[in-house]
Design an enzyme around this catalytic site. Structure first.
Site, PDB file in Angstrom:
ATOM      1  N   GLY A   1       2.483   2.228  10.827  1.00 50.13           N
ATOM      2  CA  GLY A   1       3.711   3.665  10.714  1.00 50.13           C
ATOM      3  C   GLY A   1       4.298   3.874  11.807  1.00 50.13           C
TER       4      GLY A   1
ATOM      5  N   GLY B   1       4.702   1.621   4.408  1.00 47.17           N
ATOM      6  CA  GLY B   1       6.101   2.209   4.370  1.00 47.17           C
ATOM      7  C   GLY B   1       7.169   1.352   3.518  1.00 47.17           C
TER       8      GLY B   1
ATOM      9  N   ASN C   1       1.041  -1.024  -0.235  1.00 43.65           N
ATOM     10  CA  ASN C   1       0.237   0.034  -0.057  1.00 43.65           C
ATOM     11  C   ASN C   1       0.955   1.220  -0.113  1.00 43.65           C
ATOM     12  OD1 ASN C   1      -1.990   2.035   0.462  1.00 43.65           O
ATOM     13  ND2 ASN C   1      -2.620   1.636   2.489  1.00 43.65           N
ATOM     14  N   TRP C   2       0.914   1.931  -1.083  1.00 43.14           N
ATOM     15  CA  TRP C   2       2.004   3.147  -1.201  1.00 43.14           C
ATOM     16  C   TRP C   2       1.196   4.221  -0.726  1.00 43.14           C
ATOM     17  CZ3 TRP C   2       3.437   2.971  -7.246  1.00 43.14           C
ATOM     18  CH2 TRP C   2       4.046   1.366  -7.278  1.00 43.14           C
TER      19      TRP C   2
ATOM     20  N   GLU D   1      -5.035  -5.311  10.900  1.00 43.16           N
ATOM     21  CA  GLU D   1      -3.994  -3.989  10.950  1.00 43.16           C
ATOM     22  C   GLU D   1      -4.212  -3.367  12.325  1.00 43.16           C
ATOM     23  OE1 GLU D   1      -2.091  -2.691   6.905  1.00 43.16           O
ATOM     24  OE2 GLU D   1      -3.891  -1.710   7.524  1.00 43.16           O
TER      25      GLU D   1
ATOM     26  N   GLU E   1      -6.789   4.168   8.412  1.00 38.80           N
ATOM     27  CA  GLU E   1      -6.824   5.735   8.196  1.00 38.80           C
ATOM     28  C   GLU E   1      -7.947   6.069   7.354  1.00 38.80           C
ATOM     29  OE1 GLU E   1      -2.027   4.978   7.551  1.00 38.80           O
ATOM     30  OE2 GLU E   1      -3.157   5.449   5.701  1.00 38.80           O
TER      31      GLU E   1
END
Length: 264
Positions: free
Chosen positions: A178, A239, A12-13, A172, A103
């Protein structure tokens, strides 16, 4: 990892590599993935880079790397400025979509109900959903991890059950995304096993064929330990997926575990 389910490593960019950077990054991932045929590899660029990534992945140097979007609107069309439909994603080259990422839930107020609507719309459009679930640090410290994850899974369980194996779930923990913190393999396995049990409550087939990924600060040095757990079928990588060399090491770890599982 279970040998009956092919491991899936998805990158996942997020809001990165949405322009010219997308093409060389997609090409580098495609080269890396060629070496590890036992693993399904997916990249999820921003909307602006989907077509460019598709050109690299499916053009002259065709690869087996899949293309995912990071979100979508549940409606097929209409007055929804700034939104993207499942059909538009498919026309851009995507065959998967990440839904319900923490997010999206935390920063943009997406509810369990909205995520479930999106899952249903994606499946109806033959776009494979990777549906994210996970608890916050406060929920974890209150001992509510399984309660929260169960609520989130039950919201879209009926949608996944319509086409067993088509959808994917990604656990997650919000506190690990992150942050550099990561659930221990044993803690992650406990949640994954609980999710597998929820799937079994809908049907044994759904439980046996649905892949459940782990996400949250997954890196080359912790991937193999996580992927060695029986109910962890891959990883949703954030990341670390922006570094093709590091991402390759995670794919390689999945390949090693898959080979080991086949031999046992």
């Amino acid at each position: 990892m279970n040998s009956a389910r092919r491991p899936l490593i998805a990158g996942n960019w997020k809001m990165n590599a949405g322009g010219q950077e997308a093409m060389p990054l997609a090409a580098a991932v495609a080269r890396a993935a060629k070496e590890f045929s036992k693993v399904e590899v997916v990249v999820a660029p921003p909307y602006t880079a989907l077509a460019a990534a598709a050109h690299e992945l499916f053009g002259e140097n065709k690869s087996d790397v899949g293309l995912a979007a990071q979100n979508m609107h549940p409606e097929t069309s209409g007055a929804f400025t700034g939104e993207i439909s499942a059909g538009m994603l498919k026309e851009s080259g995507a065959s998967l979509v990440i839904l319900g990422h923490s997010e999206r839930r935390q920063l943009f107020g997406e509810t369990d109900e909205l995520v479930a609507r999106k899952v249903g719309s994606a499946i109806a459009a033959e776009l494979r959903p990777i549906v994210c679930v996970g608890e916050t640090l406060e929920e974890r410290e209150a001992g509510k991890t399984l309660e929260v994850v169960e609520r989130q899974v039950r919201a879209f369980l009926d949608e996944l059950a319509k086409q067993p194996g088509f959808g994917v779930i990604a656990y997650e923990p919000v506190w690990a995304i992150g942050t550099g913190r990561v659930a221990s393999p044993e803690d992650a396995q406990k949640v994954h096993a609980n999710i597998r049990g929820l799937l079994a409550s809908a049907s044994i087939e759904l439980a046996s064929v649905t892949r459940i990924l782990y996400g949250g600060s997954v890196k080359a040095d912790n991937a193999e330990g996580l992927l060695s757990q029986p109910d962890i079928d891959g990883a949703l990588v954030g990341g670390a997926s922006l570094d093709a060399a590091g991402f390759r090491k995670i794919i390689e770890a999945a390949h090693r575990v898959a080979e080991r599982e086949e031999e046992e």
